[in-house]
Structure formats: structure tokens, C-alpha cells
Design a protein around this motif. Sequence first.
Motif, PDB file in Angstrom:
ATOM      1  N   UNK A   1       0.875  -1.184   0.000  1.00 24.25           N
ATOM      2  CA  UNK A   1       0.000   0.000   0.000  1.00 24.25           C
ATOM      3  C   UNK A   1       0.904   1.224   0.000  1.00 24.25           C
ATOM      4  N   UNK A   2       0.872   1.973  -1.107  1.00 22.67           N
ATOM      5  CA  UNK A   2       1.639   3.224  -1.216  1.00 22.67           C
ATOM      6  C   UNK A   2       0.672   4.320  -1.625  1.00 22.67           C
ATOM      7  N   UNK A   3       0.529   5.310  -0.729  1.00 25.87           N
ATOM      8  CA  UNK A   3      -0.402   6.407  -1.013  1.00 25.87           C
ATOM      9  C   UNK A   3       0.111   7.697  -0.431  1.00 25.87           C
ATOM     10  N   UNK A   4      -0.343   8.794  -1.012  1.00 22.38           N
ATOM     11  CA  UNK A   4      -0.152  10.141  -0.476  1.00 22.38           C
ATOM     12  C   UNK A   4      -1.550  10.620  -0.100  1.00 22.38           C
ATOM     13  N   UNK A   5      -1.795  10.773   1.196  1.00 18.86           N
ATOM     14  CA  UNK A   5      -3.129  11.125   1.672  1.00 18.86           C
ATOM     15  C   UNK A   5      -3.089  12.535   2.254  1.00 18.86           C
TER      16      UNK A   5
ATOM     17  N   UNK B   1      -0.794  19.599   3.646  1.00 16.59           N
ATOM     18  CA  UNK B   1       0.322  18.732   3.253  1.00 16.59           C
ATOM     19  C   UNK B   1      -0.188  17.310   3.047  1.00 16.59           C
ATOM     20  N   UNK B   2       0.676  16.469   2.542  1.00 17.25           N
ATOM     21  CA  UNK B   2       0.349  15.067   2.298  1.00 17.25           C
ATOM     22  C   UNK B   2       1.068  14.186   3.314  1.00 17.25           C
ATOM     23  N   UNK B   3       0.382  13.153   3.750  1.00 14.14           N
ATOM     24  CA  UNK B   3       0.977  12.140   4.612  1.00 14.14           C
ATOM     25  C   UNK B   3       1.348  10.969   3.705  1.00 14.14           C
ATOM     26  N   UNK B   4       2.637  10.620   3.707  1.00 11.72           N
ATOM     27  CA  UNK B   4       3.114   9.524   2.872  1.00 11.72           C
ATOM     28  C   UNK B   4       2.922   8.203   3.620  1.00 11.72           C
TER      29      UNK B   4
ATOM     30  N   UNK C   1       5.103  12.650   7.599  1.00  8.60           N
ATOM     31  CA  UNK C   1       4.220  13.827   7.582  1.00  8.60           C
ATOM     32  C   UNK C   1       5.030  15.072   7.904  1.00  8.60           C
ATOM     33  N   UNK C   2       4.649  16.194   7.308  1.00  6.54           N
ATOM     34  CA  UNK C   2       5.305  17.479   7.570  1.00  6.54           C
ATOM     35  C   UNK C   2       4.751  18.080   8.851  1.00  6.54           C
ATOM     36  N   UNK C   3       5.635  18.694   9.646  1.00  4.35           N
ATOM     37  CA  UNK C   3       5.224  19.350  10.883  1.00  4.35           C
ATOM     38  C   UNK C   3       5.826  20.748  10.953  1.00  4.35           C
ATOM     39  N   UNK C   4       5.200  21.579  11.791  1.00  2.00           N
ATOM     40  CA  UNK C   4       5.668  22.945  11.998  1.00  2.00           C
ATOM     41  C   UNK C   4       5.307  23.354  13.424  1.00  2.00           C
ATOM     42  N   UNK C   5       6.283  23.901  14.157  1.00  2.00           N
ATOM     43  CA  UNK C   5       6.023  24.423  15.495  1.00  2.00           C
ATOM     44  C   UNK C   5       7.159  25.364  15.890  1.00  2.00           C
ATOM     45  N   UNK C   6       7.259  25.692  17.170  1.00  2.00           N
ATOM     46  CA  UNK C   6       8.264  26.652  17.630  1.00  2.00           C
ATOM     47  C   UNK C   6       9.276  25.966  18.532  1.00  2.00           C
TER      48      UNK C   6
ATOM     49  N   UNK D   1      -7.658  14.555   5.824  1.00  2.00           N
ATOM     50  CA  UNK D   1      -8.422  13.301   5.920  1.00  2.00           C
ATOM     51  C   UNK D   1      -8.313  12.665   7.312  1.00  2.00           C
ATOM     52  N   UNK D   2      -7.257  13.020   8.049  1.00  2.00           N
ATOM     53  CA  UNK D   2      -6.991  12.375   9.332  1.00  2.00           C
ATOM     54  C   UNK D   2      -7.638  13.089  10.517  1.00  2.00           C
ATOM     55  N   UNK D   3      -8.131  14.305  10.324  1.00  2.00           N
ATOM     56  CA  UNK D   3      -8.686  15.096  11.432  1.00  2.00           C
ATOM     57  C   UNK D   3      -7.720  15.111  12.613  1.00  2.00           C
ATOM     58  N   UNK D   4      -6.492  15.523  12.355  1.00  2.00           N
ATOM     59  CA  UNK D   4      -5.458  15.510  13.383  1.00  2.00           C
ATOM     60  C   UNK D   4      -5.802  16.378  14.590  1.00  2.00           C
ATOM     61  N   UNK D   5      -6.481  17.493  14.394  1.00  2.00           N
ATOM     62  CA  UNK D   5      -6.772  18.433  15.478  1.00  2.00           C
ATOM     63  C   UNK D   5      -5.494  18.807  16.222  1.00  2.00           C
ATOM     64  N   UNK D   6      -4.445  18.995  15.476  1.00  2.00           N
ATOM     65  CA  UNK D   6      -3.139  19.316  16.034  1.00  2.00           C
ATOM     66  C   UNK D   6      -2.481  20.311  15.088  1.00  2.00           C
TER      67      UNK D   6
END
Length: 172
Positions: free
Chosen positions: A22-26, A42-45, A65-70, A30-35
Amino acid sequence: MASPLLVNIAELLRRAGSTREVEKQVDASEFNFSDERIVAGSKVAVDLTLEALTDGIVVRGVLQADWRCECRRCLRSLSGRAEVEVQELYQLVISDPDAYPISGEQLDLLEMTRENVLLAVPLAPLCRVDCPGLCPQCGADLQTSPCSCASEVRDERWAALDALKIDNDQPK
């Protein structure tokens, strides 16, 4: 709405030892991360191998997955790509307390992916290991320039304990 990571596993359930890739870029939405650490848009590989067992399916692979914070010390903006290796078990009849359930002939990898990506994203990253952070008195960024604040600030609430320490340091 069907899950973008819903996989038909009818063939896998028939023969132990059979595999499926299973190889997908989602899309992250779609995940409702709430974070807010997960970069919106962005895409989750998802790069997984499903292997049939006699009592379920083992899912192995890598999620990204790409992330961003301080930075937790100086508050500079940071970003990166979280990568996590996974090995999870799915079972029709749950005998392992850590196993995910298989419902019918479908395997939904969405919740497993969501959980593992959230655990892989750093909670309190540093821009660099020796980041000096901000001055606790004036708020100056100690990484760019030193401040002129007193280096030792005494909290008067501890004065009684400081007096005891001074008494104990005196030779008797």
C-alpha cells in the motif's frame, strides 16, 4: 465518505503468508489531526506492506508527515518531516490487547496511521541543542545578543532556606 486508506483484504485472509503493498499520499485533512503541528494542506506519505498471518494481518512500513512548530526555548519557527516505522497487528478475533480490529474483509489503516504520525511529531523541539533561549527577565533572544540583566535573580520566598544554607556552610 469512505476512508482513503480502506484496503480490501479478502485475498490476504485466505492465504497466510501472502502480502500486499500500500503506497499512497493522503491529504492531512483526511486524518482530522486536530493538532496545529501538522502542516495543513500537506500530504501524509503511507508506504506499507500487509502480510497475512493465520490469526490476522501484520502491517509494516513507514509513515511520513510534515510538521511545523516553535523552538521550546527561543520560540523560533521550526519545521521538518516526521518519519515513523510501524509494525502493527490487525486481528479478526482480538487476542492481543494492542491489536486493531478487522471488520469484514476491509482493513482501515486511517486510525493506525493517525496515531503513529501524531506520536512521531516532536512535542517540544529545539532549534539547536545548545539554544540559550530567551532571557527570563527582559525576554531578549540570547541567541542573537546578550542582555544586560543581572545574571542571578534572588527570589525572596527562598530567603529562609538561603539563610539555613549559609549557616550550614560555616565551619563549627
